[in-house]
Design a protein around this motif. Structure first.
Motif, mmCIF file in Angstrom:
data_model
loop_
_atom_site.group_PDB
_atom_site.id
_atom_site.type_symbol
_atom_site.label_atom_id
_atom_site.label_comp_id
_atom_site.label_asym_id
_atom_site.label_seq_id
_atom_site.Cartn_x
_atom_site.Cartn_y
_atom_site.Cartn_z
ATOM 1 N N ARG A 97 -38.334 53.687 -30.340
ATOM 2 C CA ARG A 97 -39.323 53.425 -31.403
ATOM 3 C C ARG A 97 -38.767 52.441 -32.428
ATOM 4 N N ALA A 98 -37.486 52.592 -32.766
ATOM 5 C CA ALA A 98 -36.879 51.715 -33.778
ATOM 6 C C ALA A 98 -36.824 50.268 -33.294
ATOM 7 N N VAL A 99 -36.392 50.031 -32.051
ATOM 8 C CA VAL A 99 -36.313 48.637 -31.585
ATOM 9 C C VAL A 99 -37.703 48.056 -31.372
ATOM 10 N N GLU A 100 -38.657 48.887 -30.979
ATOM 11 C CA GLU A 100 -40.031 48.391 -30.861
ATOM 12 C C GLU A 100 -40.590 48.024 -32.223
ATOM 13 N N ALA A 101 -40.220 48.764 -33.275
ATOM 14 C CA ALA A 101 -40.653 48.421 -34.631
ATOM 15 C C ALA A 101 -40.011 47.110 -35.090
ATOM 16 N N LEU A 102 -38.751 46.896 -34.722
ATOM 17 C CA LEU A 102 -38.051 45.673 -35.129
ATOM 18 C C LEU A 102 -38.496 44.435 -34.353
ATOM 19 N N HIS A 103 -38.751 44.603 -33.050
ATOM 20 C CA HIS A 103 -39.005 43.453 -32.177
ATOM 21 C C HIS A 103 -40.466 43.329 -31.734
ATOM 22 N N GLY A 104 -41.302 44.249 -32.164
ATOM 23 C CA GLY A 104 -42.708 44.205 -31.782
ATOM 24 C C GLY A 104 -43.022 45.266 -30.741
ATOM 25 N N PRO A 105 -44.210 45.868 -30.841
ATOM 26 C CA PRO A 105 -44.525 47.023 -29.997
ATOM 27 C C PRO A 105 -44.973 46.707 -28.573
ATOM 28 N N SER A 106 -45.240 45.454 -28.257
ATOM 29 C CA SER A 106 -45.787 45.155 -26.927
ATOM 30 C C SER A 106 -44.928 44.138 -26.186
ATOM 31 N N ASN A 107 -45.214 44.012 -24.889
ATOM 32 C CA ASN A 107 -44.566 43.059 -23.990
ATOM 33 C C ASN A 107 -43.087 43.381 -23.785
ATOM 34 N N TRP A 108 -42.837 44.597 -23.292
ATOM 35 C CA TRP A 108 -41.488 45.073 -22.992
ATOM 36 C C TRP A 108 -41.356 45.314 -21.497
#
Length: 148
Positions: A97-108
């Motif tokens: 959740r933390a890295v998705e908040a930092l780098h954006g929630p989509s396209n992983w």
């Protein structure tokens, strides 16, 4: 620039020494590491981010994110690990959740070992879905690709 700090493991690590000395030159201007002919020269990756996972001010794991920030290019988690005694406490979920908040929630995207049911469960719980692509590594291990 990428930065990696090594942590002591909670178990002894075997000592290793190269078979010969190699000169080591790190050029921060062009992002290269030259080790005088060793077979593992690497280029520094300015699009790679390393994060420690902490619990009560103790480093209990780490997560690496590859994020080129180029439109249409997926961000990657590779690897994510938690020390054994800290697993099953929700720390990996918090880290994702933390890295998705930092780098954006989509396209992983990420790859994990298909035979590791706990890994697959974690990523699916976090909203990642198998793409249908698998990569056999050997007769006992297959990588499975996930996207979100």
């Amino acid at each position: 620039m990428s930065v990696c700090t090594f942590l002591a493991a909670d178990c002894p690590l075997a000592a290793w020494e190269p078979s010969q000395d190699y000169p080591l030159e790190i050029n921060l201007d062009d992002g290269t590491i030259e080790d005088g002919g060793a077979e593992d020269n690497y280029s520094l990756q300015p699009f790679t981010y390393y994060y420690f996972i902490q619990e009560n001010s103790v480093e209990v794991g780490a997560i690496r994110v590859v994020d080129t920030q180029e439109p249409g290019t997926a961000k990657r988690i590779s690897p994510l690990f938690i020390l054994p005694r800290y697993r099953n406490q929700g720390l990996a979920q918090k880290a994702i959740r933390a890295v998705e908040a930092l780098h954006g929630p989509s396209n992983w995207e990420l790859a994990t070992i298909l035979q590791e049911a706990g890994n697959c469960y974690l990523y699916e719980k976090m909203g990642y879905r198998q793409t249908g692509t698998t990569v056999p590594v050997n007769d006992k291990m297959t990588l499975v690709i996930y996207r979100k």
